[in-house]
Each structure stands twice: as structure tokens, then as C-alpha cells.
Design a protein around this motif. Sequence first.
Motif, PDB file in Angstrom:
ATOM      1  N   MET A   7       0.814  -1.197   0.000  1.00 31.59           N
ATOM      2  CA  MET A   7       0.000   0.000   0.000  1.00 31.59           C
ATOM      3  C   MET A   7       0.859   1.264   0.000  1.00 31.59           C
ATOM      4  N   SER A   8       2.033   1.191   0.609  1.00 35.14           N
ATOM      5  CA  SER A   8       2.910   2.362   0.667  1.00 35.14           C
ATOM      6  C   SER A   8       3.321   2.832  -0.722  1.00 35.14           C
ATOM      7  N   TYR A   9       3.550   1.879  -1.620  1.00 29.58           N
ATOM      8  CA  TYR A   9       3.944   2.279  -2.970  1.00 29.58           C
ATOM      9  C   TYR A   9       2.765   2.874  -3.740  1.00 29.58           C
ATOM     10  N   ALA A  10       1.545   2.505  -3.383  1.00 30.43           N
ATOM     11  CA  ALA A  10       0.366   3.153  -3.979  1.00 30.43           C
ATOM     12  C   ALA A  10       0.305   4.610  -3.529  1.00 30.43           C
ATOM     13  N   PHE A  11       0.582   4.851  -2.241  1.00 29.31           N
ATOM     14  CA  PHE A  11       0.647   6.230  -1.752  1.00 29.31           C
ATOM     15  C   PHE A  11       1.765   6.996  -2.449  1.00 29.31           C
ATOM     16  N   LEU A  12       2.900   6.343  -2.665  1.00 33.07           N
ATOM     17  CA  LEU A  12       4.017   6.996  -3.329  1.00 33.07           C
ATOM     18  C   LEU A  12       3.656   7.363  -4.766  1.00 33.07           C
ATOM     19  N   LEU A  13       3.003   6.459  -5.482  1.00 32.95           N
ATOM     20  CA  LEU A  13       2.574   6.768  -6.856  1.00 32.95           C
ATOM     21  C   LEU A  13       1.556   7.909  -6.876  1.00 32.95           C
ATOM     22  N   ALA A  14       0.651   7.921  -5.907  1.00 35.95           N
ATOM     23  CA  ALA A  14      -0.316   9.023  -5.810  1.00 35.95           C
ATOM     24  C   ALA A  14       0.403  10.338  -5.533  1.00 35.95           C
ATOM     25  N   ALA A  15       1.405  10.291  -4.661  1.00 39.74           N
ATOM     26  CA  ALA A  15       2.181  11.492  -4.348  1.00 39.74           C
ATOM     27  C   ALA A  15       2.890  12.021  -5.592  1.00 39.74           C
ATOM     28  N   ILE A  16       3.444  11.123  -6.379  1.00 40.14           N
ATOM     29  CA  ILE A  16       4.132  11.526  -7.614  1.00 40.14           C
ATOM     30  C   ILE A  16       3.137  12.143  -8.587  1.00 40.14           C
ATOM     31  N   ALA A  17       2.001  11.495  -8.766  1.00 39.52           N
ATOM     32  CA  ALA A  17       0.987  12.002  -9.703  1.00 39.52           C
ATOM     33  C   ALA A  17       0.505  13.391  -9.286  1.00 39.52           C
ATOM     34  N   CYS A  18       0.258  13.590  -8.006  1.00 37.98           N
ATOM     35  CA  CYS A  18      -0.214  14.900  -7.532  1.00 37.98           C
ATOM     36  C   CYS A  18       0.863  15.966  -7.658  1.00 37.98           C
ATOM     37  N   GLN A  39       2.385   9.364   4.084  1.00 35.24           N
ATOM     38  CA  GLN A  39       1.875   8.019   4.331  1.00 35.24           C
ATOM     39  C   GLN A  39       2.842   6.969   3.778  1.00 35.24           C
ATOM     40  N   ALA A  40       3.427   7.261   2.626  1.00 38.63           N
ATOM     41  CA  ALA A  40       4.355   6.310   2.003  1.00 38.63           C
ATOM     42  C   ALA A  40       5.582   6.071   2.877  1.00 38.63           C
ATOM     43  N   VAL A  41       6.095   7.125   3.513  1.00 44.97           N
ATOM     44  CA  VAL A  41       7.336   6.971   4.287  1.00 44.97           C
ATOM     45  C   VAL A  41       7.123   6.263   5.622  1.00 44.97           C
ATOM     46  N   LYS A  42       5.899   5.874   5.915  1.00 43.06           N
ATOM     47  CA  LYS A  42       5.670   5.048   7.097  1.00 43.06           C
ATOM     48  C   LYS A  42       6.300   3.672   6.918  1.00 43.06           C
ATOM     49  N   GLU A  43       6.398   3.197   5.665  1.00 48.06           N
ATOM     50  CA  GLU A  43       6.967   1.873   5.405  1.00 48.06           C
ATOM     51  C   GLU A  43       8.155   1.899   4.452  1.00 48.06           C
ATOM     52  N   VAL A  44       8.207   2.884   3.571  1.00 48.61           N
ATOM     53  CA  VAL A  44       9.319   2.997   2.621  1.00 48.61           C
ATOM     54  C   VAL A  44      10.359   3.924   3.252  1.00 48.61           C
ATOM     55  N   PRO A  45      11.641   3.557   3.237  1.00 45.51           N
ATOM     56  CA  PRO A  45      12.665   4.452   3.794  1.00 45.51           C
ATOM     57  C   PRO A  45      12.578   5.835   3.140  1.00 45.51           C
ATOM     58  N   VAL A  46      12.702   6.867   3.963  1.00 45.98           N
ATOM     59  CA  VAL A  46      12.478   8.224   3.476  1.00 45.98           C
ATOM     60  C   VAL A  46      13.415   8.592   2.325  1.00 45.98           C
ATOM     61  N   GLY A  47      14.663   8.174   2.379  1.00 47.38           N
ATOM     62  CA  GLY A  47      15.601   8.486   1.289  1.00 47.38           C
ATOM     63  C   GLY A  47      15.197   7.843  -0.013  1.00 47.38           C
ATOM     64  N   VAL A  48      14.759   6.612   0.056  1.00 45.27           N
ATOM     65  CA  VAL A  48      14.313   5.889  -1.137  1.00 45.27           C
ATOM     66  C   VAL A  48      13.020   6.504  -1.665  1.00 45.27           C
ATOM     67  N   ALA A  49      12.069   6.765  -0.772  1.00 43.70           N
ATOM     68  CA  ALA A  49      10.787   7.349  -1.188  1.00 43.70           C
ATOM     69  C   ALA A  49      11.000   8.708  -1.842  1.00 43.70           C
ATOM     70  N   TYR A  50      11.834   9.532  -1.232  1.00 41.84           N
ATOM     71  CA  TYR A  50      12.073  10.866  -1.779  1.00 41.84           C
ATOM     72  C   TYR A  50      12.796  10.794  -3.113  1.00 41.84           C
ATOM     73  N   ALA A  51      13.736   9.877  -3.242  1.00 44.98           N
ATOM     74  CA  ALA A  51      14.446   9.722  -4.511  1.00 44.98           C
ATOM     75  C   ALA A  51      13.479   9.316  -5.620  1.00 44.98           C
ATOM     76  N   ASN A 102      17.477   2.465  -4.593  1.00 49.82           N
ATOM     77  CA  ASN A 102      16.561   1.370  -4.301  1.00 49.82           C
ATOM     78  C   ASN A 102      17.304   0.068  -4.042  1.00 49.82           C
ATOM     79  N   VAL A 103      18.313  -0.201  -4.828  1.00 49.52           N
ATOM     80  CA  VAL A 103      19.101  -1.421  -4.622  1.00 49.52           C
ATOM     81  C   VAL A 103      19.842  -1.337  -3.286  1.00 49.52           C
ATOM     82  N   GLY A 104      20.421  -0.188  -3.003  1.00 49.81           N
ATOM     83  CA  GLY A 104      21.134   0.014  -1.738  1.00 49.81           C
ATOM     84  C   GLY A 104      20.198   0.003  -0.549  1.00 49.81           C
ATOM     85  N   GLY A 105      18.988   0.560  -0.734  1.00 48.75           N
ATOM     86  CA  GLY A 105      17.998   0.588   0.342  1.00 48.75           C
ATOM     87  C   GLY A 105      17.477  -0.801   0.672  1.00 48.75           C
TER      88      GLY A 105
END
Length: 107
Positions: free
Chosen positions: A1-12, A48-60, A101-104
Motif C-alpha cells: 500500500m505504501s507504494y500506492a501512496f508513493l505513486l499518488a504522491a508523484i501524480a499529484c 503516508q508512504a514513508v511510514k513503510e518505505v525508507p524516506v531516502g528511497v521514497a524521496y528519490a 533502491n538497490v542500496g535501500g
Amino acid sequence: MSYAFLLAAIACEVFATSMLKSTEGFSRLWPTVACLTGYTVSFLALSQAVKEVPVGVAYAIWSGLGTAAIVAIGAAFLGEPITLIKVAGIGLIVAGVVILNVGGAAH
């Protein structure tokens, strides 16, 4: 679900950034409302995405894919030129996101 939030964040974020020019320096009401709403929803979804995805990876991912999408939108709809330098820059951004992503995933 976190990656769905991340995709929504990117789209917005892409939507909001695409609206910036039409705000004419935030002097036009409805484009300004649309732009600021897009950024607000983007940050809410990213939080919401960074609750499960590492913040550095999510932001990148958020910033890298957003940047690539805006370059494509600028070329397709705003008449901005695509140059070899821009293509190389986007390639480097995408490579950086992949490396993070690979490093994370390894930690």
C-alpha cells in the motif's frame, strides 16, 4: 500500500508542477487553488508512504520520477526542447533512483 501512496504522491506533484505556469505567479485564483491542492495532497500521500518505505528511497523515487515526468510534459505540451543533455540528465536521475533502491533493499 505504501507504494500506492508513493505513486499518488508523484501524480499529484506532477499535476501541481504542471499547473505552476498557468497560475501566472499565483495571481490566477483557480489554477493557484489547483496547484496548491496538488502539492498538499502530494505531501500527505508522501507522508503516508514513508511510514513503510525508507524516506531516502521514497524521496528519490518521488523527486526523480516527478522530474522525469515534468521534462516529458514540458516537451510534449509546453513546447520545451528535448536536448541530449536533458536526456542524459534524466538518465542519471533514473540511475540514481535505481541505485538508491538497490542500496535501500540491502539494509
